[in-house]
Structure formats: structure tokens, C-alpha cells
Design an enzyme around this catalytic site. Structure first.
Site, PDB file in Angstrom:
ATOM      1  N   ARG A  81      37.246  36.353  48.837  1.00  0.00           N
ATOM      2  CA  ARG A  81      38.331  37.326  48.727  1.00  0.00           C
ATOM      3  C   ARG A  81      38.593  37.706  47.272  1.00  0.00           C
ATOM      4  O   ARG A  81      38.935  38.862  46.975  1.00  0.00           O
ATOM      5  CB  ARG A  81      39.582  36.772  49.397  1.00  0.00           C
ATOM      6  CG  ARG A  81      39.426  36.650  50.909  1.00  0.00           C
ATOM      7  CD  ARG A  81      40.470  35.732  51.534  1.00  0.00           C
ATOM      8  NE  ARG A  81      41.813  36.254  51.345  1.00  0.00           N
ATOM      9  CZ  ARG A  81      42.912  35.551  51.614  1.00  0.00           C
ATOM     10  NH1 ARG A  81      42.806  34.296  52.075  1.00  0.00           N
ATOM     11  NH2 ARG A  81      44.111  36.080  51.423  1.00  0.00           N
ATOM     12  N   ASP A 141      40.929  30.203  56.173  1.00  0.00           N
ATOM     13  CA  ASP A 141      42.363  30.308  55.921  1.00  0.00           C
ATOM     14  C   ASP A 141      43.074  31.052  57.044  1.00  0.00           C
ATOM     15  O   ASP A 141      42.442  31.639  57.930  1.00  0.00           O
ATOM     16  CB  ASP A 141      42.610  31.044  54.606  1.00  0.00           C
ATOM     17  CG  ASP A 141      42.150  30.260  53.394  1.00  0.00           C
ATOM     18  OD1 ASP A 141      42.105  29.020  53.476  1.00  0.00           O
ATOM     19  OD2 ASP A 141      41.840  30.888  52.361  1.00  0.00           O
ATOM     20  N   ARG A 197      36.560  25.506  56.242  1.00  0.00           N
ATOM     21  CA  ARG A 197      37.937  25.591  56.733  1.00  0.00           C
ATOM     22  C   ARG A 197      38.516  26.971  56.398  1.00  0.00           C
ATOM     23  O   ARG A 197      39.044  27.186  55.310  1.00  0.00           O
ATOM     24  CB  ARG A 197      38.788  24.470  56.132  1.00  0.00           C
ATOM     25  CG  ARG A 197      38.358  23.083  56.592  1.00  0.00           C
ATOM     26  CD  ARG A 197      39.190  21.996  55.951  1.00  0.00           C
ATOM     27  NE  ARG A 197      38.957  21.910  54.516  1.00  0.00           N
ATOM     28  CZ  ARG A 197      39.553  21.040  53.708  1.00  0.00           C
ATOM     29  NH1 ARG A 197      40.435  20.177  54.197  1.00  0.00           N
ATOM     30  NH2 ARG A 197      39.282  21.027  52.412  1.00  0.00           N
ATOM     31  N   TYR A 255      29.344  35.038  54.655  1.00  0.00           N
ATOM     32  CA  TYR A 255      30.611  35.670  54.991  1.00  0.00           C
ATOM     33  C   TYR A 255      30.478  37.181  54.884  1.00  0.00           C
ATOM     34  O   TYR A 255      29.647  37.698  54.134  1.00  0.00           O
ATOM     35  CB  TYR A 255      31.722  35.215  54.038  1.00  0.00           C
ATOM     36  CG  TYR A 255      32.279  33.838  54.324  1.00  0.00           C
ATOM     37  CD1 TYR A 255      33.429  33.677  55.087  1.00  0.00           C
ATOM     38  CD2 TYR A 255      31.669  32.700  53.807  1.00  0.00           C
ATOM     39  CE1 TYR A 255      33.955  32.416  55.338  1.00  0.00           C
ATOM     40  CE2 TYR A 255      32.186  31.438  54.054  1.00  0.00           C
ATOM     41  CZ  TYR A 255      33.329  31.307  54.815  1.00  0.00           C
ATOM     42  OH  TYR A 255      33.849  30.062  55.072  1.00  0.00           O
TER      43      TYR A 255
END
Length: 275
Positions: free
Chosen positions: A217, A52, A50, A110
Site C-alpha cells: 500500500r 489487514d 496476515r 499481491y
């Protein structure tokens, strides 16, 4: 019931993330609405991760159950007719009933994109984090190597606890300075040879068996401290061992993050035990 799997790319700039939220425009909400427009069915769309608000995807994976008789490959063009142009269905196929896009995944990859340049660029600001001071990519890579393997990544998880366990296994963490604009290439940078030069883009790629909330992040923000010379490898080791989010680096902006790939064992598409 049939189980349809989708591979999806999207520009997350104007969306409040993947997950349906009341009164907000989301990726999940748009695709579920497209299915309803196409078939009349109200479906619950599962996804591999999911993302952001503001996060992008080159290879998100989702699935849903349906009674519709539409051939598997035809879902792609059929759904696209009901979607905005910044959400694109790349592929559609039919998978076994036990397939779950989250829990059947073996690993996810990612990419985080930094534009390391003094001058802004209006055409890429929505897809990268601009840092004006010079970053030492070699130092960042040396520190990143400390995070390879199986660890408790609680120091890089926002709003802990979000999962039953914060232990994850990172199989690859590669940081490269890229001489050209390659962030939209769906292949992992590790699959493309070195591709390395003195360019203005720094790409961090990370692959793991799972990710915690804001983990990529937070790792990026921590390694930027190393790149600017404020922290050392030993500091990153200290942060990892502390299991305390407050002493790690800041959370990098969402705009530079891309989900690029989800890996499955195509010979066995059943559940993995969720964590």
C-alpha cells in the site's frame, strides 16, 4: 497429528483483518471456529500473510494440525458448511508436518486495484481505490522498475521495525491499465498476455520473497504521486535510499488490495529460515 493446508478466498470488507483479535471478527477467528464446530478441536491456524482490515484474498494459504480423520479433500466442503459466504475454502490437502504456510513460502503476489474514473461506481467501491485525476501508467511503471531487485524497503514499512530485517527481493512489479473488470481473476496479469487498453482500472501487481507491514500500500501510494506528475523516477529512487517512511507517499486504502497467490516448492515443503 496431521497437517492440513487450505487455500482460501475472502472478501475482507467486514473483517478486522486476518489475525484473531479480542472482540473483533477476523478471518482466522472464523475458520478456527469452523474447525472447532466440525471436530471439537481448538486449533491454531497459520497463514501465509496476515492481511489487514479490509484487505481481500484470492489465494491465501493457511494450515493447521489436527487429529481428525476427515479425508484431506473433504475438509473443503466440510468447513464451508460452518463458514459465512464471504469466506470460501477453495482447496484442502494434507502436507508434511514441517510445512508452515508462512516460512515454507518462496514468494507471494499481491494486486492493488485503482479505479481511475471521475464518476463513482457503487458496485466496485469496496474493491478499488477511486482516483479521479488521470494517472500516467507508463511513468508509474518506469518508476516501479527502480524497486525491482533486493533492497532495504524501510521507507515503505509502517511502524518500523516489524521484522528482523526490512531487506526484501521484489521479482516483479507490473502496472497495467485494464480495459475490463479483471481484478477477481486469480491468475497474475503478467500470465494473461497484455490485456491492456484505455480502460478505467489500473492494476499494480507485485511479487516478492516477503512483504513488510503496509509495504504494498505504501509503494502504491508512492507510485500514484508519480502517476499524477508530482514526483519523478529520481524521487522514487531518493525515497528508497532514504530508508525513512515519512518521506514516501501515503498508504493506499486497504479496500484495493488483494493477496492473489502464494508460491511454494511442492517438492520440498519444509521451512525456509524466517526473517
Amino acid at each position: 497429528m496431521r497437517n492440513i493446508r487450505l487455500r482460501v478466498a475472502y472478501d475482507g470488507t467486514r473483517y478486522s483483518g486476518w489475525q484473531v483479535q479480542p472482540g473483533r471478527t477476523t478471518i482466522q477467528g472464523c475458520i478456527e471456529a469452523a474447525v472447532k464446530s466440525l471436530t471439537g478441536e481448538t486449533v491454531s491456524l497459520l497463514c501465509a500473510g496476515r492481511t489487514d482490515a479490509g484487505v481481500h484474498a484470492l489465494g491465501q494459504v493457511a494450515n493447521f494440525s489436527t487429529q481428525a480423520k476427515i479425508p484431506a479433500a473433504k475438509w473443503r466442503p466440510a468447513l464451508q458448511m460452518h463458514l459465512p459466504e464471504d469466506i470460501v475454502i477453495l482447496e484442502s490437502d494434507e502436507v508434511p508436518a514441517e510445512f508452515h504456510s508462512t516460512f515454507s513460502a518462496i514468494s507471494k503476489r499481491y494486486r492493488y486495484v485503482i479505479r481511475n474514473h471521475l464518476v463513482d461506481d457503487p458496485f466496485v467501491r469496496k474493491y478499488s481505490w477511486r482516483i479521479t485525476y488521470e494517472l500516467d501508467v507508463a511513468a508509474m511503471q518506469t518508476a516501479a522498475n527502480c524497486l525491482l531487485g533486493t533492497h532495504d524497503f524501510r521507507s515503505f514499512e509502517s511502524h518500523w521495525p516489524n521484522k528482523a530485517t526490512s531487506v526484501r527481493t521484489v521479482s516483479d512489479l507490473t502496472i497495467r491499465r485494464i480495459s475490463g473488470w479483471q481484478p477477481f481473476v486469480p491468475l497474475a496479469l503478467a500470465d494473461q498476455g497484455s490485456g491492456e487498453g484505455q480502460g478505467e482500472y489500473i492494476c499494480l501487481e507485485i511479487e516478492a520473497d516477503g512483504f513488510l507491514y503496509n509495504m504494498v500500500r505504501a509503494i502504491t501510494g508512492t507510485l500514484v504521486y508519480v502517476g499524477r506528475g508530482a514526483w519523478t523516477v529520481e524521487d522514487v529512487q531518493r525515497v528508497l535510499a532514504a530508508q525513512d517512511r515519512s518521506i514516501a507517499g501515503g498508504t493506499a486504502p486497504a479496500c484495493g488490495l488483494f493477496m492473489i497467490r502464494v508460491n511454494y516448492d511442492e517438492s520440498n515443503l519444509g521451512y525456509r529460515r524466517p526473517r
